[in-house]
Design an enzyme around this catalytic site. Structure first.
Site, PDB file in Angstrom:
ATOM      1  CD  GLU A 248       7.225  -3.106   0.469  1.00 31.44           C
ATOM      2  OE1 GLU A 248       5.985  -2.942   0.407  1.00 31.44           O
ATOM      3  OE2 GLU A 248       8.036  -2.239   0.154  1.00 31.44           O
ATOM      4  CE  LYS A 250       0.783  -8.957  -6.132  1.00 29.19           C
ATOM      5  NZ  LYS A 250      -0.637  -8.675  -6.058  1.00 29.19           N
ATOM      6  NE  ARG A 255       0.007   1.110  -6.676  1.00 24.61           N
ATOM      7  CZ  ARG A 255       1.065   0.666  -7.348  1.00 24.61           C
ATOM      8  NH1 ARG A 255       0.984  -0.401  -8.095  1.00 24.61           N
ATOM      9  NH2 ARG A 255       2.212   1.303  -7.260  1.00 24.61           N
ATOM     10  NE  ARG A 270      -3.294  -1.487 -11.569  1.00 28.70           N
ATOM     11  CZ  ARG A 270      -2.555  -2.576 -11.570  1.00 28.70           C
ATOM     12  NH1 ARG A 270      -2.366  -3.241 -10.470  1.00 28.70           N
ATOM     13  NH2 ARG A 270      -2.023  -3.006 -12.667  1.00 28.70           N
ATOM     14  CD  GLU A 300      -3.322  -3.731  -2.887  1.00 31.07           C
ATOM     15  OE1 GLU A 300      -2.696  -2.846  -3.503  1.00 31.07           O
ATOM     16  OE2 GLU A 300      -3.998  -4.614  -3.450  1.00 31.07           O
ATOM     17  CG  PHE A 341       3.248  -0.350  -1.022  1.00 26.66           C
ATOM     18  CD1 PHE A 341       3.657   0.349  -2.140  1.00 26.66           C
ATOM     19  CD2 PHE A 341       1.987  -0.950  -1.026  1.00 26.66           C
ATOM     20  CE1 PHE A 341       2.834   0.461  -3.246  1.00 26.66           C
ATOM     21  CE2 PHE A 341       1.150  -0.844  -2.137  1.00 26.66           C
ATOM     22  CZ  PHE A 341       1.579  -0.128  -3.252  1.00 26.66           C
ATOM     23  NE  ARG A 415       3.240  -4.780 -16.487  1.00 26.82           N
ATOM     24  CZ  ARG A 415       2.300  -5.000 -15.565  1.00 26.82           C
ATOM     25  NH1 ARG A 415       2.599  -5.625 -14.452  1.00 26.82           N
ATOM     26  NH2 ARG A 415       1.077  -4.598 -15.775  1.00 26.82           N
ATOM     27  CE  LYS A 421       2.348  -9.352 -11.318  1.00 23.64           C
ATOM     28  NZ  LYS A 421       1.264  -8.576 -11.804  1.00 23.64           N
TER      29      LYS A 421
HETATM   30  P1  AMP Z   1      -1.078  -7.378  -9.616  1.00 21.50           P
HETATM   31  O1  AMP Z   1      -2.335  -6.619  -9.300  1.00 21.50           O
HETATM   32  O2  AMP Z   1      -1.204  -8.846  -9.452  1.00 21.50           O
HETATM   33  O3  AMP Z   1      -0.474  -6.940 -10.932  1.00 21.50           O
HETATM   34  O4  AMP Z   1       0.033  -6.973  -8.519  1.00 21.50           O
HETATM   35  C1  AMP Z   1       0.502  -5.668  -8.329  1.00 21.50           C
HETATM   36  C2  AMP Z   1      -0.319  -4.971  -7.255  1.00 21.50           C
HETATM   37  O5  AMP Z   1      -0.060  -5.512  -5.964  1.00 21.50           O
HETATM   38  C3  AMP Z   1       0.000  -3.517  -7.064  1.00 21.50           C
HETATM   39  O6  AMP Z   1      -0.582  -2.708  -8.052  1.00 21.50           O
HETATM   40  C4  AMP Z   1      -0.576  -3.240  -5.692  1.00 21.50           C
HETATM   41  O7  AMP Z   1      -1.949  -2.899  -5.820  1.00 21.50           O
HETATM   42  C5  AMP Z   1      -0.516  -4.584  -4.997  1.00 21.50           C
HETATM   43  N1  AMP Z   1       0.367  -4.630  -3.808  1.00 21.50           N
HETATM   44  C6  AMP Z   1       0.065  -5.266  -2.659  1.00 21.50           C
HETATM   45  N2  AMP Z   1       1.049  -5.162  -1.773  1.00 21.50           N
HETATM   46  C7  AMP Z   1       2.031  -4.420  -2.349  1.00 21.50           C
HETATM   47  C8  AMP Z   1       3.320  -3.958  -1.928  1.00 21.50           C
HETATM   48  N3  AMP Z   1       3.802  -4.251  -0.718  1.00 21.50           N
HETATM   49  N4  AMP Z   1       4.044  -3.214  -2.809  1.00 21.50           N
HETATM   50  C9  AMP Z   1       3.574  -2.921  -4.037  1.00 21.50           C
HETATM   51  N5  AMP Z   1       2.365  -3.319  -4.495  1.00 21.50           N
HETATM   52  C10 AMP Z   1       1.587  -4.059  -3.664  1.00 21.50           C
END
Ligand code: AMP
Length: 582
Positions: A248, A250, A255, A270, A300, A341, A415, A421
């Site tokens: 998907e 990102k 969030r 979040r 998001e 999502f 997690r 990611k």
């Molecule tokens: P990070 O903030 O770098 O830890 O990455 C995780 C975050 O990416 C999640 O908590 C979401 O806020 C965001 N995110 C963006 N697009 C997506 C998606 N398609 N699925 C899940 N999380 C997403």
């Protein structure tokens, strides 16, 4: 229960830095509290008045606290301020001045936990013109009857900095031991679904383990978010996913978990704060798009250019959260789209069914509109296809991809490798950005004299619930940032190292882990000084980030526990080694 009982426990907690001891002190406390009081005990131990989503803040500023201390002790505000300058913490000021205060009056009543909690709760609920005076009176009413140590902890609770360093996870451990035969997994599951430790404690206290089996998703009560691991190559991702997964886009924004029932919508961040009032446009969009009767969906929220449909940089979403702009102005200037999502509830709990089924449900209850879209996704089973899709995502203004296992359930609050990611590396020579918590600071020199010159940064070890030092950060600070840092950190200052921090380095100032910064790393190296992943890769060595630079991005959306984990750093280090070998 007398307030002094709980204060005694706080003192014992402050004496130790060992998690096992902290847990056993808490077990002792919980086992000796009556079930109709345990909720209050848990909230106060968390330094709160209720779960985050209720947004209960005592709402009294430093100035008024100083006034309350002064009035209740019969001392001029100026004198209180002087002490504050000396001691640097209003709790200690209240403690010191209580000692000097003349005898308590004949009418003094010992403080009960109930009275303390109720006064604080009433302070939080006050609004309108006379609210400040009423809050002041309520606080003075308590201070008048406080002993030294009671005054110290009362004021620390009021300033929102209980400074006990007790993480929710330690409270969970203690509750599991006290009431659930150590069945930590079950207690945690309940917490992930209802996000309210006080409520869980009460149910456990009343009915033991049985008490929490019926905890279910409720519309309006946020569910703790599922989180992603990270990898840096499509090969590794596909291998981890068993050769096939959903990829998907990102999106790079905020969030949001949306709860919808009839014509009511609630939006949670979040961090599980209620942010509905900041996004009336999203609420309206959801009311238009949502075709079910009730539901919980997650996505998001990204600022978009209405003319081009282009996604705008992450930083812009913060204009929708602060108070710098009027709401209507902000909505016009920073229009957003919510890219959904996941779907966690549609009248039934969907967290147990597979990702694929949840996506189908999502498609069934959402009709896309301007404001509400469904995230772009593609099922892939080939490295090249995944790489190509990643490039498409970057081209579209996204940060990269999140690969999701097709069969996986929604693991609230966890997690795991079901979501991975895959982020763009911002510059070829640099590893990636990480999110680190500030745990200490070094006094500035030269041009930075009078400010903090560098910060001690830590990652989070989610297995031991400890923050492990990983670098000294002094680059990437503009003058504006330098001025802002002390303001953001002020409340979290401590006299000594927080019990949840592991560091060999001794900074000039210590802070409770709280503020999270995005940091661009040059390289990850083994380090004899830093404590990240200590001893995992090599005996007597941890990991350090070399040439760290602040990107300018305050991760206010992240709690310290959402910082990059030591495990992630170990994986980044291994990926980096592999790249060097290639
Ligand atoms: P990070 O903030 O770098 O830890 O990455 C995780 C975050 O990416 C999640 O908590 C979401 O806020 C965001 N995110 C963006 N697009 C997506 C998606 N398609 N699925 C899940 N999380 C997403």
């Amino acid at each position: 229960m007398d307030y002094k009982e709980i204060v005694k426990t706080y003192e014992a907690l402050e004496e130790t830095t060992k998690r096992l001891e902290l847990t056993s002190i808490l077990v002792d406390l919980f086992e000796n509290v009556k079930c109709d009081e345990i909720k209050r005990v848990v909230y106060l131990t968390q330094g709160k008045l209720g779960p985050d989503y209720l947004g209960l803040e005592v709402g009294i500023g430093e100035k008024l606290i100083i006034k309350a201390i002064g009035e209740s002790m019969g001392i001029a505000d100026k004198k209180v301020q002087e002490e504050y300058r000396k001691l640097g913490d209003l709790g200690s000021v209240a403690e010191a001045l209580t000692e000097k205060r003349a005898q308590r009056t004949l009418f003094s009543q010992p403080l009960t936990l109930k009275r303390v909690f109720e006064n604080l709760f009433r302070m939080a609920k006050k609004s309108g013109s006379g609210a400040q005076r009423e809050r002041l009176n309520l606080l003075e009413d308590l201070l008048n009857d406080c002993s030294r140590s009671e005054a110290k902890y009362l004021i620390r609770t009021v300033t929102g900095k209980a400074r006990l360093g007790i993480a929710d996870m330690t409270i969970l451990d203690a509750l599991a031991i006290a009431f659930a035969d150590g069945d930590r997994a079950r207690v945690e599951r309940a917490y992930n679904l209802c996000s309210d430790l006080g409520e869980i404690a009460e149910m456990l206290c009343k009915n033991g383990k049985k008490g929490i089996v019926d905890i279910k998703i409720e519309v309006g009560i946020p569910i703790r978010s599922m989180l992603a691991e990270r990898l840096s190559s499509p090969e590794e991702i596909l291998e981890k996913m068993g050769g096939r997964c959903a990829a998907e886009y990102k999106y790079d924004g905020l969030r949001i978990q949306a709860h919808i029932e009839d014509n009511h919508v609630k939006l949670f961040s979040r961090r599980l704060e209620d942010i509905t009032s900041q996004f009336p446009d999203v609420k309206e969009g959801l009311l238009k798009s949502f075709k079910g009767k009730e539901g919980v969906v997650e996505g998001e929220c990204v600022v978009v250019n209405l003319n081009t449909g282009e996604m705008r940089p992450f930083q812009q979403i913060s204009h929708r959260r602060g108070r710098k702009y009027e709401l209507t102005e902000a909505i016009e200037e920073y229009p957003v789209t919510l890219f959904l999502f996941d779907c966690l509830y549609d009248g039934e709990d969907l967290t147990g069914i597979s990702y694929q089924e949840r996506r189908e449900k999502l498609g069934g209850i959402i009709e896309e509109c301007d404001k509400i879209k469904i995230s772009t996704v593609k099922v892939v089973d080939d490295v090249e296809e995944l790489e190509k899709f990643f490039e498409d995502a970057i081209e579209a203004g996204c940060e990269g991809l999140i690969a999701k296992s097709l069969e996986s359930s929604y693991k609230a609050g966890a997690r795991g490798w079901q979501w991975i990611k895959y982020k763009r590396e911002y510059r070829a020579e640099l590893v990636d950005t990480v999110d680190l918590a500030i745990v200490g600071a070094f006094a500035g020199r030269g041009r930075r004299k009078g400010w903090y010159g560098a910060l001690l940064m830590a990652c989070y070890n989610d297995e031991t619930d400890v923050f492990e030092s990983v670098c000294k950060l002094g680059t990437g600070f503009t003058d504006e940032v330098l001025k802002e840092i002390p303001k953001k950190l002020g409340d979290f200052k401590r006299d000594a190292k927080d019990p949840r921090v592991e560091s060999e380095m001794e900074p000039d100032y210590w802070f409770s882990p709280s503020v999270v910064l995005e940091v661009l790393g040059g390289e990850i190296t083994l380090s004899p000084i830093h404590r990240a992943g200590y001893g995992v890769l090599k005996k007597d060595s941890g990991l350090a980030i070399r040439f760290p630079r602040f990107t300018g991005r305050w991760r206010e959306d992240k709690k310290p526990e959402d910082a990059t984990t030591s495990k992630e750093l170990i994986e980044m280090y291994s990926a980096q080694l592999k790249r060097i070998e290639e």
